[in-house]
Write a protein that holds these residues in place. Structure first.
Motif, mmCIF file in Angstrom:
data_model
loop_
_atom_site.group_PDB
_atom_site.id
_atom_site.type_symbol
_atom_site.label_atom_id
_atom_site.label_comp_id
_atom_site.label_asym_id
_atom_site.label_seq_id
_atom_site.Cartn_x
_atom_site.Cartn_y
_atom_site.Cartn_z
ATOM 1 N N UNK A 63 -21.830 1.818 13.826
ATOM 2 C CA UNK A 63 -21.438 1.095 15.274
ATOM 3 C C UNK A 63 -22.069 2.222 16.395
ATOM 4 N N UNK A 64 -22.438 0.503 17.435
ATOM 5 C CA UNK A 64 -23.138 0.541 18.561
ATOM 6 C C UNK A 64 -22.766 0.545 20.017
ATOM 7 N N UNK A 65 -22.615 1.809 20.814
ATOM 8 C CA UNK A 65 -22.568 2.007 21.497
ATOM 9 C C UNK A 65 -23.308 1.066 22.822
ATOM 10 N N UNK A 66 -23.363 0.659 23.460
ATOM 11 C CA UNK A 66 -24.024 -0.050 24.841
ATOM 12 C C UNK A 66 -23.986 0.438 25.986
ATOM 13 N N UNK A 67 -24.466 1.280 27.569
ATOM 14 C CA UNK A 67 -22.965 1.317 28.161
ATOM 15 C C UNK A 67 -24.236 1.293 29.529
ATOM 16 N N UNK A 68 -24.160 0.067 30.458
ATOM 17 C CA UNK A 68 -23.947 -0.676 31.391
ATOM 18 C C UNK A 68 -23.277 -1.338 32.429
ATOM 19 N N UNK B 268 -18.970 7.283 23.909
ATOM 20 C CA UNK B 268 -19.368 8.386 23.179
ATOM 21 C C UNK B 268 -18.253 9.020 22.665
ATOM 22 N N UNK B 269 -16.849 9.090 23.466
ATOM 23 C CA UNK B 269 -15.535 9.523 22.570
ATOM 24 C C UNK B 269 -14.929 8.181 21.844
ATOM 25 N N UNK B 270 -15.430 6.899 21.816
ATOM 26 C CA UNK B 270 -15.562 5.467 20.772
ATOM 27 C C UNK B 270 -16.605 6.146 19.601
ATOM 28 N N UNK C 168 -14.519 13.762 15.394
ATOM 29 C CA UNK C 168 -14.920 14.592 16.219
ATOM 30 C C UNK C 168 -13.901 14.387 17.615
ATOM 31 N N UNK C 169 -14.265 15.444 18.303
ATOM 32 C CA UNK C 169 -13.597 15.831 19.895
ATOM 33 C C UNK C 169 -15.403 15.123 20.918
ATOM 34 N N UNK C 170 -14.701 14.742 21.954
ATOM 35 C CA UNK C 170 -16.538 14.777 23.011
ATOM 36 C C UNK C 170 -16.475 16.085 23.283
#
Length: 121
Positions: A74-79, A109-111, A118-120
């Motif tokens: 998975x890739x999370x991009x924050x922008x 982060x939750x995703x 896990x839980x954040x």
């Protein structure tokens, strides 16, 4: 300038100011190391403070993504930038990972954590 943090099965990258080829090569080294010892990993990119990136970084990203098409889960991009979001979406064509664009860090982060059970924090 970049800051890289290694988590179990995840590499987190925060980019500040201009994202240069030297920064990207530092990222590649960290990811290659993680993949070698852990298999496919998640990526978390915080690009909210990125001012710009060089053309050679864009090219290197395409080359790297094609070489590692199966190495990411998975890739999370924050922008907050639509241009950066579009660029990230374009890169997704070369990897088989699930990629999502976020403008909220907690959601990103939750995703990533939800997949791991896990839980954040």
């Amino acid at each position: 300038m970049i800051v890289i943090e290694k988590q179990p099965k995840r590499v987190e990258v925060t980019v500040y100011a201009e994202f240069t080829l030297a920064d990207y090569q530092e990222f590649e080294t960290a990811v290659n190391y993680a993949i070698q010892f852990e298999g496919p990993v998640d990526l978390f990119f915080d690009l909210r403070e990125m001012a710009d990136f060089t053309l050679d970084v864009a090219w290197e990203d395409i080359v790297f993504a094609r070489a590692h098409a199966n190495d990411f889960s998975r890739i999370a991009v924050l922008t907050h930038s639509q241009w950066v979001a579009w660029s990230a979406w374009l890169s997704q064509m070369f990897v088989r990972a699930e990629m999502r664009i976020f403008d909220d860090e907690v959601e990103a982060r939750s995703w990533l954590l939800a997949e791991e059970g896990e839980t954040p924090a």
